[in-house]
Design a protein around this motif. Structure first.
Motif, PDB file in Angstrom:
ATOM      1  N   THR A 173      -7.274  -4.050  -8.370  1.00 11.32           N
ATOM      2  CA  THR A 173      -5.973  -3.737  -7.787  1.00 11.32           C
ATOM      3  C   THR A 173      -5.962  -2.298  -7.271  1.00 11.32           C
ATOM      4  N   ILE A 174      -6.444  -1.375  -8.098  1.00 17.08           N
ATOM      5  CA  ILE A 174      -6.478   0.036  -7.712  1.00 17.08           C
ATOM      6  C   ILE A 174      -7.393   0.229  -6.501  1.00 17.08           C
ATOM      7  N   THR A 175      -8.544  -0.419  -6.513  1.00 20.43           N
ATOM      8  CA  THR A 175      -9.478  -0.313  -5.398  1.00 20.43           C
ATOM      9  C   THR A 175      -8.837  -0.799  -4.096  1.00 20.43           C
ATOM     10  N   GLU A 176      -8.166  -1.932  -4.145  1.00 19.39           N
ATOM     11  CA  GLU A 176      -7.509  -2.467  -2.944  1.00 19.39           C
ATOM     12  C   GLU A 176      -6.353  -1.569  -2.503  1.00 19.39           C
ATOM     13  N   PHE A 177      -5.629  -1.011  -3.463  1.00 19.71           N
ATOM     14  CA  PHE A 177      -4.545  -0.087  -3.132  1.00 19.71           C
ATOM     15  C   PHE A 177      -5.103   1.110  -2.363  1.00 19.71           C
ATOM     16  N   PHE A 178      -6.190   1.688  -2.870  1.00 22.39           N
ATOM     17  CA  PHE A 178      -6.798   2.833  -2.198  1.00 22.39           C
ATOM     18  C   PHE A 178      -7.394   2.446  -0.841  1.00 22.39           C
ATOM     19  N   ARG A 179      -7.983   1.266  -0.763  1.00 20.73           N
ATOM     20  CA  ARG A 179      -8.540   0.808   0.514  1.00 20.73           C
ATOM     21  C   ARG A 179      -7.423   0.731   1.561  1.00 20.73           C
ATOM     22  N   ASN A 180      -6.256   0.229   1.155  1.00 23.05           N
ATOM     23  CA  ASN A 180      -5.108   0.167   2.062  1.00 23.05           C
ATOM     24  C   ASN A 180      -4.632   1.561   2.466  1.00 23.05           C
ATOM     25  N   GLN A 181      -4.832   2.536   1.595  1.00 23.34           N
ATOM     26  CA  GLN A 181      -4.431   3.914   1.865  1.00 23.34           C
ATOM     27  C   GLN A 181      -5.480   4.666   2.690  1.00 23.34           C
ATOM     28  N   PHE A 239      -1.917  -0.804 -19.883  1.00 23.66           N
ATOM     29  CA  PHE A 239      -1.780  -1.821 -18.837  1.00 23.66           C
ATOM     30  C   PHE A 239      -0.315  -2.008 -18.446  1.00 23.66           C
ATOM     31  N   GLU A 240       0.571  -2.021 -19.421  1.00 21.79           N
ATOM     32  CA  GLU A 240       1.999  -2.194 -19.125  1.00 21.79           C
ATOM     33  C   GLU A 240       2.533  -1.022 -18.302  1.00 21.79           C
ATOM     34  N   ASN A 241       2.109   0.188 -18.629  1.00 27.71           N
ATOM     35  CA  ASN A 241       2.522   1.355 -17.846  1.00 27.71           C
ATOM     36  C   ASN A 241       1.979   1.282 -16.422  1.00 27.71           C
ATOM     37  N   PHE A 242       0.731   0.838 -16.282  1.00 28.50           N
ATOM     38  CA  PHE A 242       0.160   0.655 -14.947  1.00 28.50           C
ATOM     39  C   PHE A 242       0.977  -0.381 -14.165  1.00 28.50           C
ATOM     40  N   GLU A 243       1.322  -1.464 -14.822  1.00 25.76           N
ATOM     41  CA  GLU A 243       2.099  -2.516 -14.160  1.00 25.76           C
ATOM     42  C   GLU A 243       3.424  -1.955 -13.631  1.00 25.76           C
ATOM     43  N   ARG A 244       4.100  -1.183 -14.448  1.00 24.39           N
ATOM     44  CA  ARG A 244       5.380  -0.592 -14.059  1.00 24.39           C
ATOM     45  C   ARG A 244       5.217   0.337 -12.854  1.00 24.39           C
ATOM     46  N   LYS A 245       4.194   1.203 -12.899  1.00 23.35           N
ATOM     47  CA  LYS A 245       3.973   2.153 -11.809  1.00 23.35           C
ATOM     48  C   LYS A 245       3.534   1.449 -10.524  1.00 23.35           C
ATOM     49  N   MET A 246       2.690   0.441 -10.669  1.00 26.68           N
ATOM     50  CA  MET A 246       2.179  -0.270  -9.492  1.00 26.68           C
ATOM     51  C   MET A 246       3.305  -1.058  -8.819  1.00 26.68           C
ATOM     52  N   GLU A 247       4.186  -1.646  -9.606  1.00 26.38           N
ATOM     53  CA  GLU A 247       5.333  -2.365  -9.030  1.00 26.38           C
ATOM     54  C   GLU A 247       6.143  -1.431  -8.133  1.00 26.38           C
ATOM     55  N   LYS A 248       6.368  -0.210  -8.587  1.00 28.56           N
ATOM     56  CA  LYS A 248       7.119   0.765  -7.788  1.00 28.56           C
ATOM     57  C   LYS A 248       6.383   1.122  -6.501  1.00 28.56           C
ATOM     58  N   LYS A 249       5.059   1.256  -6.586  1.00 30.04           N
ATOM     59  CA  LYS A 249       4.263   1.614  -5.405  1.00 30.04           C
ATOM     60  C   LYS A 249       4.265   0.494  -4.373  1.00 30.04           C
ATOM     61  N   LEU A 250       4.338  -0.750  -4.838  1.00 31.04           N
ATOM     62  CA  LEU A 250       4.265  -1.880  -3.921  1.00 31.04           C
ATOM     63  C   LEU A 250       5.619  -2.291  -3.355  1.00 31.04           C
ATOM     64  N   GLU A 251       6.700  -1.671  -3.833  1.00 30.78           N
ATOM     65  CA  GLU A 251       8.038  -2.014  -3.322  1.00 30.78           C
ATOM     66  C   GLU A 251       8.206  -1.593  -1.884  1.00 30.78           C
TER      67      GLU A 251
END
Length: 137
Positions: free
Chosen positions: A56-64, A125-137
Motif C-alpha cells: 500500500t505504501i509503495t503504491e501510494f508513493f508511486r502515485n506521488q 497497523f490500526e494507526n496506519f489504517e487511520r492515517k492512510m484513510e485520511k490520505k486517500l480521502e
C-alpha cells in the motif's frame, strides 16, 4: 487475460481485510488460549498484513512520483517522514523481528513475535489504517 493495474486503493482494501482477519484470529486465540497452531496462524496473517501494508505504501508513493526504494526499511523510513506511520522505531522493530523470525529457530523467537504482534504491532497497523484513510480521502 490482462490483470487490472494495482492501485493504492486496492492494496489498502486488501490490507484492511488482512488486518480484520488478524484481529479476529487474535480475539479467537484470547478466548480459546494460545497453542502452537494458533501462534503459527497469527504469524502467517501478521506477515500477510505487513506485506500488504508495504505494498500500500509503495503504491501510494508511486502515485506521488516517489520510487527507487531498496527494501522495507527504506519504505518504512519514508512512510514515517510522510506521516503515514507514527512510530518509526516500532515499525523498524517489526521489520527486524520478522527478519529474525524463522520457524526452524528456537521457540522463544516465535513467542516474542506473537507477543509483540498482539501487544503492539496490531496497534501500529490500526494507526496506519487511520492515517492512510485520511490520505486517500
Amino acid at each position: 487475460m490482462k490483470t487490472a493495474p494495482l492501485t493504492c486503493e486496492k492494496c489498502f482494501s486488501d490490507f484492511q481485510e488482512a488486518l480484520e482477519e488478524l484481529k479476529a484470529v487474535i480475539k479467537s486465540a484470547k478466548n480459546k488460549g494460545l497453542d502452537a497452531k494458533t501462534e503459527a496462524q497469527i504469524v502467517r496473517v501478521f506477515e500477510l498484513t505487513h506485506e500488504l501494508t508495504l505494498k500500500t505504501i509503495t503504491e501510494f508513493f508511486r502515485n506521488q512520483g516517489h520510487s527507487g526504494f531498496s527494501g522495507s526499511r527504506d519504505i518504512t523510513v519514508e512512510a514515517f517522514h510522510e506521516d503515514l506511520i507514527d512510530d518509526g522505531q516500532g515499525w523498524l522493530d517489526m521489520i527486524i523481528l520478522r527478519i529474525k523470525y524463522n520457524p526452524i529457530y528456537p521457540e522463544n523467537t516465535q513467542n516474542e513475535l506473537v507477543d509483540r504482534i498482539i501487544n503492539s504491532f496490531v496497534k501500529l497497523f490500526e494507526n496506519f489504517e487511520r492515517k492512510m484513510e485520511k490520505k486517500l480521502e
